[in-house]
Write a protein that holds these residues in place. Sequence first.
Motif, PDB file in Angstrom:
ATOM      1  N   VAL A  94      39.435  50.882  37.605  1.00  0.00           N
ATOM      2  CA  VAL A  94      40.697  50.528  36.974  1.00  0.00           C
ATOM      3  C   VAL A  94      41.682  51.681  37.135  1.00  0.00           C
ATOM      4  O   VAL A  94      41.365  52.820  36.837  1.00  0.00           O
ATOM      5  N   SER A  95      42.866  51.380  37.631  1.00  0.00           N
ATOM      6  CA  SER A  95      43.875  52.431  37.791  1.00  0.00           C
ATOM      7  C   SER A  95      45.234  51.885  37.448  1.00  0.00           C
ATOM      8  O   SER A  95      45.432  50.688  37.301  1.00  0.00           O
ATOM      9  N   GLY A  96      46.214  52.788  37.342  1.00  0.00           N
ATOM     10  CA  GLY A  96      47.572  52.379  37.023  1.00  0.00           C
ATOM     11  C   GLY A  96      48.293  51.814  38.220  1.00  0.00           C
ATOM     12  O   GLY A  96      49.384  51.285  38.099  1.00  0.00           O
ATOM     13  N   SER A  97      47.717  51.949  39.416  1.00  0.00           N
ATOM     14  CA  SER A  97      48.345  51.481  40.646  1.00  0.00           C
ATOM     15  C   SER A  97      49.696  52.136  40.817  1.00  0.00           C
ATOM     16  O   SER A  97      49.861  53.306  40.532  1.00  0.00           O
ATOM     17  N   VAL A  98      50.706  51.378  41.300  1.00  0.00           N
ATOM     18  CA  VAL A  98      52.020  51.962  41.566  1.00  0.00           C
ATOM     19  C   VAL A  98      52.733  52.251  40.251  1.00  0.00           C
ATOM     20  O   VAL A  98      52.854  51.390  39.404  1.00  0.00           O
ATOM     21  N   LEU A  99      53.207  53.477  40.078  1.00  0.00           N
ATOM     22  CA  LEU A  99      53.865  53.856  38.841  1.00  0.00           C
ATOM     23  C   LEU A  99      55.375  53.709  38.956  1.00  0.00           C
ATOM     24  O   LEU A  99      55.959  53.905  40.002  1.00  0.00           O
ATOM     25  N   SER A 100      56.004  53.377  37.852  1.00  0.00           N
ATOM     26  CA  SER A 100      57.457  53.262  37.842  1.00  0.00           C
ATOM     27  C   SER A 100      58.093  54.646  37.858  1.00  0.00           C
ATOM     28  O   SER A 100      57.579  55.586  37.279  1.00  0.00           O
ATOM     29  N   VAL A 101      59.240  54.769  38.532  1.00  0.00           N
ATOM     30  CA  VAL A 101      59.961  56.039  38.560  1.00  0.00           C
ATOM     31  C   VAL A 101      61.102  56.031  37.555  1.00  0.00           C
ATOM     32  O   VAL A 101      61.874  56.973  37.478  1.00  0.00           O
ATOM     33  N   TYR A 102      61.173  54.968  36.757  1.00  0.00           N
ATOM     34  CA  TYR A 102      62.297  54.842  35.852  1.00  0.00           C
ATOM     35  C   TYR A 102      61.908  55.303  34.456  1.00  0.00           C
ATOM     36  O   TYR A 102      60.997  54.780  33.840  1.00  0.00           O
ATOM     37  N   TYR A 106      70.469  60.809  41.083  1.00  0.00           N
ATOM     38  CA  TYR A 106      69.625  60.019  41.974  1.00  0.00           C
ATOM     39  C   TYR A 106      70.489  59.501  43.112  1.00  0.00           C
ATOM     40  O   TYR A 106      71.693  59.319  42.947  1.00  0.00           O
ATOM     41  N   LEU A 107      69.860  59.233  44.252  1.00  0.00           N
ATOM     42  CA  LEU A 107      70.503  58.467  45.312  1.00  0.00           C
ATOM     43  C   LEU A 107      69.923  57.061  45.279  1.00  0.00           C
ATOM     44  O   LEU A 107      68.708  56.879  45.349  1.00  0.00           O
ATOM     45  N   LEU A 108      70.794  56.072  45.141  1.00  0.00           N
ATOM     46  CA  LEU A 108      70.381  54.678  45.078  1.00  0.00           C
ATOM     47  C   LEU A 108      70.597  54.016  46.440  1.00  0.00           C
ATOM     48  O   LEU A 108      71.424  54.483  47.215  1.00  0.00           O
ATOM     49  N   PRO A 109      69.856  52.946  46.794  1.00  0.00           N
ATOM     50  CA  PRO A 109      69.173  52.049  45.869  1.00  0.00           C
ATOM     51  C   PRO A 109      67.742  52.430  45.512  1.00  0.00           C
ATOM     52  O   PRO A 109      67.187  51.876  44.585  1.00  0.00           O
ATOM     53  N   ASP A 110      67.123  53.354  46.215  1.00  0.00           N
ATOM     54  CA  ASP A 110      65.724  53.654  45.951  1.00  0.00           C
ATOM     55  C   ASP A 110      65.595  55.029  45.321  1.00  0.00           C
ATOM     56  O   ASP A 110      65.657  56.046  45.994  1.00  0.00           O
ATOM     57  N   LYS A 111      65.414  55.047  44.005  1.00  0.00           N
ATOM     58  CA  LYS A 111      65.313  56.313  43.288  1.00  0.00           C
ATOM     59  C   LYS A 111      64.133  57.153  43.763  1.00  0.00           C
ATOM     60  O   LYS A 111      64.195  58.370  43.811  1.00  0.00           O
ATOM     61  N   ALA A 112      63.038  56.484  44.120  1.00  0.00           N
ATOM     62  CA  ALA A 112      61.811  57.205  44.470  1.00  0.00           C
ATOM     63  C   ALA A 112      61.918  57.906  45.819  1.00  0.00           C
ATOM     64  O   ALA A 112      61.274  58.920  46.053  1.00  0.00           O
ATOM     65  N   MET A 146      64.347  59.639  47.605  1.00  0.00           N
ATOM     66  CA  MET A 146      64.875  61.005  47.670  1.00  0.00           C
ATOM     67  C   MET A 146      64.587  61.799  46.404  1.00  0.00           C
ATOM     68  O   MET A 146      64.737  63.007  46.376  1.00  0.00           O
ATOM     69  N   GLY A 147      64.190  61.105  45.350  1.00  0.00           N
ATOM     70  CA  GLY A 147      63.842  61.795  44.121  1.00  0.00           C
ATOM     71  C   GLY A 147      65.052  62.205  43.302  1.00  0.00           C
ATOM     72  O   GLY A 147      66.195  62.056  43.713  1.00  0.00           O
ATOM     73  N   LYS A 148      64.771  62.712  42.131  1.00  0.00           N
ATOM     74  CA  LYS A 148      65.855  63.138  41.251  1.00  0.00           C
ATOM     75  C   LYS A 148      66.094  64.638  41.390  1.00  0.00           C
ATOM     76  O   LYS A 148      65.220  65.398  41.800  1.00  0.00           O
ATOM     77  N   ARG A 149      67.302  65.041  41.048  1.00  0.00           N
ATOM     78  CA  ARG A 149      67.659  66.456  40.929  1.00  0.00           C
ATOM     79  C   ARG A 149      68.252  66.622  39.544  1.00  0.00           C
ATOM     80  O   ARG A 149      68.900  65.722  39.020  1.00  0.00           O
ATOM     81  N   LYS A 150      68.058  67.772  38.936  1.00  0.00           N
ATOM     82  CA  LYS A 150      68.658  67.977  37.628  1.00  0.00           C
ATOM     83  C   LYS A 150      69.002  69.441  37.402  1.00  0.00           C
ATOM     84  O   LYS A 150      68.403  70.341  38.010  1.00  0.00           O
ATOM     85  N   THR A 151      69.985  69.642  36.537  1.00  0.00           N
ATOM     86  CA  THR A 151      70.419  70.993  36.203  1.00  0.00           C
ATOM     87  C   THR A 151      69.522  71.574  35.118  1.00  0.00           C
ATOM     88  O   THR A 151      68.618  70.904  34.615  1.00  0.00           O
ATOM     89  N   LYS A 207      68.367  67.009  51.269  1.00  0.00           N
ATOM     90  CA  LYS A 207      68.255  67.047  52.730  1.00  0.00           C
ATOM     91  C   LYS A 207      68.257  65.607  53.244  1.00  0.00           C
ATOM     92  O   LYS A 207      67.268  64.878  53.067  1.00  0.00           O
ATOM     93  N   ILE A 208      69.349  65.199  53.869  1.00  0.00           N
ATOM     94  CA  ILE A 208      69.489  63.805  54.270  1.00  0.00           C
ATOM     95  C   ILE A 208      70.506  63.695  55.400  1.00  0.00           C
ATOM     96  O   ILE A 208      71.495  64.443  55.436  1.00  0.00           O
ATOM     97  N   GLU A 209      70.259  62.798  56.331  1.00  0.00           N
ATOM     98  CA  GLU A 209      71.189  62.574  57.426  1.00  0.00           C
ATOM     99  C   GLU A 209      72.464  61.898  56.901  1.00  0.00           C
ATOM    100  O   GLU A 209      72.414  61.061  55.996  1.00  0.00           O
ATOM    101  N   LYS A 210      73.606  62.257  57.492  1.00  0.00           N
ATOM    102  CA  LYS A 210      74.892  61.728  57.028  1.00  0.00           C
ATOM    103  C   LYS A 210      74.933  60.198  57.145  1.00  0.00           C
ATOM    104  O   LYS A 210      75.431  59.510  56.238  1.00  0.00           O
ATOM    105  N   MET A 211      74.410  59.629  58.241  1.00  0.00           N
ATOM    106  CA  MET A 211      74.419  58.178  58.417  1.00  0.00           C
ATOM    107  C   MET A 211      73.637  57.471  57.318  1.00  0.00           C
ATOM    108  O   MET A 211      74.018  56.396  56.857  1.00  0.00           O
ATOM    109  N   VAL A 212      72.531  58.074  56.895  1.00  0.00           N
ATOM    110  CA  VAL A 212      71.724  57.493  55.818  1.00  0.00           C
ATOM    111  C   VAL A 212      72.453  57.636  54.493  1.00  0.00           C
ATOM    112  O   VAL A 212      72.458  56.726  53.654  1.00  0.00           O
ATOM    113  N   LEU A 213      73.078  58.789  54.284  1.00  0.00           N
ATOM    114  CA  LEU A 213      73.793  59.044  53.037  1.00  0.00           C
ATOM    115  C   LEU A 213      74.886  58.007  52.796  1.00  0.00           C
ATOM    116  O   LEU A 213      75.131  57.601  51.655  1.00  0.00           O
ATOM    117  N   LEU A 214      75.541  57.570  53.877  1.00  0.00           N
ATOM    118  CA  LEU A 214      76.686  56.673  53.739  1.00  0.00           C
ATOM    119  C   LEU A 214      76.315  55.252  53.328  1.00  0.00           C
ATOM    120  O   LEU A 214      77.201  54.431  53.085  1.00  0.00           O
TER     121      LEU A 214
END
Length: 350
Positions: A34-42, A95-101, A103-108, A126-133
Amino acid sequence: ESDTASEISFQFNKHKKTPSIGSHSSDMASVSSVSGSVLSVYSGDFGSVDAQGTVEFALDYDEKNREFQVHVSQCKDLAVVDEKKGRSDPYVKTYLLPDKARMGKRKTSVKKRTVNPIYNEVLRYKIEKMVLLIQKLNLSVWHNDPLGRNSFLGEIEIDLASWDWSNRKLNWYPLKPRSLSAVNGVDHRGVMNLSIKYVPPGSLGKMCPKNPPSGEVHIWVKDVKDLLQLRPSGVDSFVKCYVLPDTSKKSYQKTRVIKRDTNPVFNHTIVYDGFHTEDLKDACVELTVWDHEKLTNHFLGGIRLGLGTGLSYGISVDWMDSTQEEVAFWQEMMSAANEWIEGLLPLRSL
């Protein structure tokens, strides 16, 4: 990896195993599996204060280092969380959306006992400009609680495709309440089109050459619509399948990878045998969609088909959490033996 049917066998008996020759088998009732399987990042929002105040920040893209930079300067007139002590301990999270997981979160850092915190910190991706847009920036302010019950203080969301990249100056932005979709937990990740069927043991009659000695669950993954687009070229997706509580390699099945398509057609059938009718109350079919990359795969969304009782063989488990739609789909399969049940189910974060 092909479109042909995959078949795998299970033994659900808690006390003994009698694996058949040439088939994989495992004890589905094993507590250790038994495991938690995929965990939420929210993370949850435990605060009840109204959003107020402003945040000052600037955006820039470093072409040389291929780095997106968020310069968080300061906030003003934030809400007071602890009114008795008249204090808030704020920090800023991005966060960078749509997928929070992905690129991950950054915080001060956390600034204590102030509603006018000064940070002067740079959050980097660290991300390519085309992906960022094709992303959106979600910047939110939170009160830090020592027990982890952090309170939401306000947010702003920016569509980076329409951002003026010549603007590198610090600017003030009003903090807004959480969007209606965030409050209601709406998290559109696409829709899976599939059919399922339960074949009870011996139900096809003695004259049928394919009459199973034990029950079978058939899962026909047809296609998925409107997947999250993580790259300008689309997404390279595949579907994983487990029958929980077994998360071993013996339970694991997957489709082939469909490249550069946010509406992939899989047309892949998986057959699990070793099912008895009573096992359908305690098992859960977990189907998850992933973006395939060389170094790591990224979770896009999934569904869990079961009764959603929170229990499996008398054990409390977090993965027995099927939605009303998923439960109704599973119940219809249970009540209509030997019949394909068709469904269109929304993917969700698990």
